[in-house]
Design a protein around this motif. Sequence first.
Motif, PDB file in Angstrom:
ATOM      1  N   GLY A 119       1.009  -2.675 -11.572  1.00  0.00           N
ATOM      2  CA  GLY A 119      -0.329  -2.312 -11.166  1.00  0.00           C
ATOM      3  C   GLY A 119      -0.955  -3.178 -10.096  1.00  0.00           C
ATOM      4  O   GLY A 119      -0.039  -2.898  -8.728  1.00  0.00           O
ATOM      5  N   ARG A 120      -2.125  -4.009  -9.990  1.00  0.00           N
ATOM      6  CA  ARG A 120      -2.255  -4.122  -8.552  1.00  0.00           C
ATOM      7  C   ARG A 120      -1.207  -5.882  -8.524  1.00  0.00           C
ATOM      8  O   ARG A 120      -1.381  -6.562  -7.253  1.00  0.00           O
ATOM      9  CB  ARG A 120      -3.701  -5.444  -9.374  1.00  0.00           C
ATOM     10  N   ARG A 121      -0.061  -6.212  -9.243  1.00  0.00           N
ATOM     11  CA  ARG A 121       0.547  -7.243  -8.883  1.00  0.00           C
ATOM     12  C   ARG A 121       1.874  -6.423  -8.346  1.00  0.00           C
ATOM     13  O   ARG A 121       2.429  -7.803  -8.134  1.00  0.00           O
ATOM     14  CB  ARG A 121       1.053  -7.927 -10.332  1.00  0.00           C
ATOM     15  N   ALA A 122       2.080  -5.722  -8.096  1.00  0.00           N
ATOM     16  CA  ALA A 122       2.181  -4.954  -7.495  1.00  0.00           C
ATOM     17  C   ALA A 122       3.397  -5.397  -5.796  1.00  0.00           C
ATOM     18  O   ALA A 122       2.111  -6.156  -5.337  1.00  0.00           O
ATOM     19  CB  ALA A 122       2.443  -3.230  -7.376  1.00  0.00           C
ATOM     20  N   ALA A 123       4.249  -5.136  -5.145  1.00  0.00           N
ATOM     21  CA  ALA A 123       4.596  -6.128  -4.439  1.00  0.00           C
ATOM     22  C   ALA A 123       3.588  -5.029  -2.675  1.00  0.00           C
ATOM     23  O   ALA A 123       2.914  -4.085  -2.541  1.00  0.00           O
ATOM     24  CB  ALA A 123       5.877  -5.687  -3.440  1.00  0.00           C
ATOM     25  N   ALA A 124       3.443  -6.095  -1.989  1.00  0.00           N
ATOM     26  CA  ALA A 124       2.837  -5.511  -0.851  1.00  0.00           C
ATOM     27  C   ALA A 124       2.679  -4.687  -0.406  1.00  0.00           C
ATOM     28  O   ALA A 124       2.196  -3.682  -0.071  1.00  0.00           O
ATOM     29  CB  ALA A 124       3.035  -6.888   0.517  1.00  0.00           C
ATOM     30  N   ARG A 125       4.436  -4.130  -0.271  1.00  0.00           N
ATOM     31  CA  ARG A 125       4.358  -2.922   0.115  1.00  0.00           C
ATOM     32  C   ARG A 125       4.680  -1.648  -0.552  1.00  0.00           C
ATOM     33  O   ARG A 125       3.837  -0.250  -0.063  1.00  0.00           O
ATOM     34  CB  ARG A 125       6.796  -3.112   0.565  1.00  0.00           C
ATOM     35  N   VAL A 126       4.564  -2.214  -1.617  1.00  0.00           N
ATOM     36  CA  VAL A 126       3.888  -0.556  -2.742  1.00  0.00           C
ATOM     37  C   VAL A 126       2.471  -0.515  -2.470  1.00  0.00           C
ATOM     38  O   VAL A 126       2.138   0.394  -2.688  1.00  0.00           O
ATOM     39  CB  VAL A 126       4.342  -1.218  -4.239  1.00  0.00           C
ATOM     40  N   ARG A 127       1.608  -1.841  -2.542  1.00  0.00           N
ATOM     41  CA  ARG A 127       0.504  -1.822  -2.021  1.00  0.00           C
ATOM     42  C   ARG A 127      -0.111  -1.017  -0.667  1.00  0.00           C
ATOM     43  O   ARG A 127      -1.064  -0.155  -1.033  1.00  0.00           O
ATOM     44  CB  ARG A 127      -0.661  -2.435  -2.209  1.00  0.00           C
ATOM     45  N   SER A 128       0.716  -1.025   0.359  1.00  0.00           N
ATOM     46  CA  SER A 128       0.612  -0.325   1.234  1.00  0.00           C
ATOM     47  C   SER A 128       0.678   0.876   0.904  1.00  0.00           C
ATOM     48  O   SER A 128       0.578   1.346   1.787  1.00  0.00           O
ATOM     49  CB  SER A 128       0.880  -1.715   2.551  1.00  0.00           C
ATOM     50  N   PHE A 129       1.717   1.408   0.675  1.00  0.00           N
ATOM     51  CA  PHE A 129       2.001   2.823  -0.103  1.00  0.00           C
ATOM     52  C   PHE A 129       1.128   3.219  -0.542  1.00  0.00           C
ATOM     53  O   PHE A 129       1.150   4.588   0.367  1.00  0.00           O
ATOM     54  CB  PHE A 129       3.309   2.894   0.105  1.00  0.00           C
ATOM     55  N   LEU A 130       0.310   3.196  -1.635  1.00  0.00           N
ATOM     56  CA  LEU A 130      -0.512   3.954  -2.215  1.00  0.00           C
ATOM     57  C   LEU A 130      -1.589   3.956  -1.965  1.00  0.00           C
ATOM     58  O   LEU A 130      -2.290   5.063  -1.246  1.00  0.00           O
ATOM     59  CB  LEU A 130      -0.383   2.269  -3.624  1.00  0.00           C
ATOM     60  N   ASP A 131      -2.038   2.943  -0.363  1.00  0.00           N
ATOM     61  CA  ASP A 131      -2.929   2.594   0.127  1.00  0.00           C
ATOM     62  C   ASP A 131      -2.968   3.690   1.769  1.00  0.00           C
ATOM     63  O   ASP A 131      -3.408   4.439   1.813  1.00  0.00           O
ATOM     64  CB  ASP A 131      -3.361   1.534   0.711  1.00  0.00           C
ATOM     65  N   PHE A 132      -1.620   3.609   1.857  1.00  0.00           N
ATOM     66  CA  PHE A 132      -1.994   4.733   3.304  1.00  0.00           C
ATOM     67  C   PHE A 132      -2.017   6.269   2.115  1.00  0.00           C
ATOM     68  O   PHE A 132      -2.057   7.363   2.686  1.00  0.00           O
ATOM     69  CB  PHE A 132      -0.323   4.356   3.619  1.00  0.00           C
TER      70      PHE A 132
END
Length: 296
Positions: A270-283
């Motif tokens: 969830g929100r604790r996912a690594a930055a690379r995961v969050r960046s892929f989700l947002d992009f």
Amino acid sequence: MSQHREMQVFLAVAEAGSLAAAARALQLSQATVMRTLNALEQRLGSRLLRRGPRGVQLSPLGARFASHCQRILQRLEEAERSVTGLHARPAGQLTLALPLLMTHQVLMPIAVDYLAAFPEVSLATLAREELPRLLEEGIDLAVVVGHLPSSSGFAIPLGQVRPLVCAAPAYLERCGRPASPDELSAHRTIATSSTGHGGEWRFAGSVVKLAPRLICNTPQAAIRAALAGFGLTRCLSYEAHQELHSGQLLRVLEAFADAPVPVQLHYREGRRAAARVRSFLDFAVPRLRAHPAFQV
């Protein structure tokens, strides 16, 4: 050895599925890895791993413990990054699992743009038609076609795809269009054995048994045979998206099509996912949702 290091060793073994592979990744001897695991299991009083001739597998307790370890270690990593500022700069390898034809038909242009926007991230794609085991296989995200179990972690809906029957224009000109599923027996059909339904095709409210002239073990092979004008094949709409869009293949029996199937992006933490995961989700999520292959 510290509890922190024990968790690191345990997770490395769980993700690699092999003591030897984990030892290489950690730059430890295999004996040290075995001693660490034995000490951890003795301290907890539980069997976490099942050892066999083909490697190791997580026990049910081990799978639960691995999930907790993953969260604890990730929080520690993010705490360290918050001090150095690395949390704002996604880096490292992102592992994404998705069906093979989706890589070709949908993902690759989005992936190339993502890597251009985040130069410190590398991307590894894995072909998975079935629901992948994210923790056990070391997968960060997975595009899944179909419904997810309620306990599968976090999922973002991307859209829908639909089962369809299609053929090349040349075949339809030569042999005509079937007006109903019952007329398929008069046509040459191309089945895909990997779906488990090579001898029957499902339509809304009915199942039609077939005697296919050609059985392929992958959807891409069946689509190639249909492009060559051999006969009719059944696939999911995304699997032949470009060929349908260009007119190389035409849909038939659309009035009898089975219900659409959801497409979801599955991930952990969830929100604790690594930055690379969050960046892929947002992009990627807005681009995937807008892709015509998921608009049915």
